[in-house]
Design an enzyme around this catalytic site. Structure first.
Site, mmCIF file in Angstrom:
data_model
loop_
_atom_site.group_PDB
_atom_site.id
_atom_site.type_symbol
_atom_site.label_atom_id
_atom_site.label_comp_id
_atom_site.label_asym_id
_atom_site.label_seq_id
_atom_site.Cartn_x
_atom_site.Cartn_y
_atom_site.Cartn_z
ATOM 1 N N ASP A 30 0.853 -1.001 -0.247
ATOM 2 C CA ASP A 30 0.051 -0.190 0.211
ATOM 3 C C ASP A 30 1.218 1.350 -0.072
ATOM 4 O OD1 ASP A 30 -2.134 1.699 0.185
ATOM 5 O OD2 ASP A 30 -3.036 0.509 1.651
ATOM 6 N N ASP A 82 -10.473 4.230 -1.994
ATOM 7 C CA ASP A 82 -11.465 2.966 -0.442
ATOM 8 C C ASP A 82 -12.409 2.472 -1.057
ATOM 9 O OD1 ASP A 82 -8.440 2.964 0.496
ATOM 10 O OD2 ASP A 82 -9.383 3.488 2.139
#
Ligand code: GLA
Length: 493
Positions: free
Chosen positions: A258, A318
């Site tokens: 990430d 997200d």
């Protein structure tokens, strides 16, 4: 003249007395589960009656202050993620109240630190981008579970074991789900040799991997190319080879990597080189590990993801557990279809099915769309407590077979009219999987000619994958009513 001079001097005095209060760099230390302390910095400038500056949240991301203001002796502002802040001077410190999502709140103390403390470490020069050989994994989109969407920072060893047990007992393993993925907040730091260690929530990562493997499943883990993860935990910056070896030694089978704090050091144009470092390290670590990039769709990742050794890459920010977020992401993926195929997949983020923010009709739409998109099927709910309706969605094998079709062709939108959209993908055995979606807020009729399905004539066979029944194709096309935010998913041959 004299009076105005005095007033001006007084004003200056007042302003400078005021400026000394909030002006500067402040560090907030927050204790988190697992015995970890996270650091957030406030960099504040008082300009007269105005407050300016930014928050370096979790040392991971720089966020501008929203609606900053001085209120009496306090200062207040909010940030995009991480809630609303109120600062109250207490001697040479600040008492900080953080209100998360308008619900829970946390008290902390901020201390004044040198400005440089808030800076990221120096940039490590990146290698030139050279192709990393394909690892041969993920010939169909990965299927599994990830802790983030439901558990967030509350994930621990017991949660992961329970998820593995549930995946076996609730039929998901038999339906093809295999990866049990630990997301952010497992990290503890590094030992004297620089080796990454878990925090106290994960006492023995190797033993946990052994357990997950003993259930016939595989274990995934999470890290960042930056010095810290999005949550502010230890990242792999400068330790890529060592961490890849550690993950292999523990028995890890999948890595979600990430971007987070790497964005404070590198530009988007550096993404391929930074991701290649771990791609290469994984290729050399001696264990097959699925490589999942999480960069929120930045840098046109679909044009270089395969080259750096990735098996999947995030195409969006997200997902949230609501219709708006899910539908905006899902229905926006058509143009990326050419980049997906066996071994390399577009990832529109993990599933929210069963998390409670959408109706079952909306979750069927979510699941159908992800399967048409050949998206990774990574469940994000609590596998132990899910309802029968959720289990039925996640375990619908006819729909899963669309996702897992060996041809690996991602669906595209073929038509859209009055809130009705038709998406289809060709299947290895011939024929098409076709989704007829209703994006309207009310039940709507749909009437489609076979030409609109992309068919030259009436199909020989028609099957409904949610009703689990064969339908008799009518001469001129398909007609029906579709519930609000619902879907009809068909195989036509
Ligand atoms: C980012 C990712 C999420 C999750 C969190 C964890 O926001 O996109 O999927 O991994 O970080 O901190």
């Amino acid at each position: 003249m004299k009076r105005s001079l005095v007033a001006a001097a007084l004003g200056l005095l007042l302003a400078s007395a005021n400026a000394a209060v909030f002006d500067g760099t402040w560090r907030i230390d927050l204790s988190r589960p697992g015995g970890v302390t996270l650091h957030t910095f406030l960099i504040l400038h008082e300009k007269g009656t105005q407050l300016e500056g930014k928050v370096v949240l979790n040392r991971s991301v720089d966020l501008p202050l929203r609606q900053p203001r001085l209120e009496g002796s306090d200062a207040a502002f909010s940030i995009e993620w991480g809630g609303a802040y109120r600062l109250h001077p207490e001697g040479d410190k600040l008492r900080v109240t953080i209100i998360y999502g308008g619900t829970s709140q946390e008290e902390a103390t901020a201390i004044r630190v040198p400005e440089a403390d808030a800076n990221p470490p120096a940039a490590i020069p990146l290698p030139a981008v050279e192709a990393v050989p394909a690892n041969g994994l993920a010939r169909t989109p990965p299927m599994g579970w990830n802790s983030w969407n439901h558990f967030g920072e509350k994930v621990d060893d017991a949660t992961v074991r329970q998820a593995a047990d549930a995946m076996v007992s609730n039929g998901m393993a038999a339906a093809g789900y295999v990866y049990i993925n630990i997301d952010d907040t497992w990290e503890g730091g590094r030992d004297a040799t620089g080796k990454m260690v878990p925090n106290t929530k994960f006492p023995d990562m190797k033993a946990l991997a052994d357990y997950v493997h003993s259930r016939g499943l595989k274990l995934g883990i999470y890290s960042s190319p930056g010095p810290v993860t999005c949550g502010g935990y230890e990242g792999s910056y400068g330790h890529e080879e060592q961490d890849a070896r550690t993950f292999a030694e523990w028995g890890i089978d999948y890595l979600k990597y990430d971007w987070c704090s790497a964005g404070r050091i590198y530009q988007d144009s550096d993404l391929p080189a930074a991701y290649q470092k771990m791609g290469r390290a994984l290729a050399r670590c001696g264990r097959p590990i699925v490589y999942s990039l999480c960069e929120y769709g930045a840098g046109d990742v679909w044009t270089w993801g395969t080259k750096v050794g990735a098996n999947l890459w995030r195409t969006t920010g997200d997902i949230q557990d609501n219709w708006k977020s899910m539908s905006e992401i899902g229905f926006n993926q058509s143009r990326l279809a050419p980049s997906a195929g066996p071994g390399h997949w577009n990832d529109p983020d993990m599933l929210e099915v069963g998390n409670g923010g959408m109706s079952n009709a909306e979750y069927r739409t979510h699941f159908s769309l992800w399967c048409l998109l050949a998206a990774p099927l990574i469940a994000g709910n609590d596998l132990q407590t899910m309802s029968a309706a959720t289990r039925e969605i996640l375990n619908n094998r006819e729909v899963i077979a669309v996702d897992q079709d060996p041809l690996g062709r991602q669906a595209q939108r073929r038509a859209a009219q009055a809130g009705i959209e038709i998406w289809s993908r060709p299947l290895a055995a011939g024929g098409l999987a076709v989704g007829i979606f209703n994006r309207n807020d009310q039940e709507s009729p749909a009437a489609l000619s076979w030409a609109q399905f992309g068919l030259p004539a009436k199909p020989k066979a028609l099957r409904d994958l949610w009703q689990h029944c064969d339908l008799e194709p009518a001469a001129d096309g398909w007609q029906g009513r579709i519930p609000a935010h619902g879907v009809v998913l068909l195989i036509v041959k």
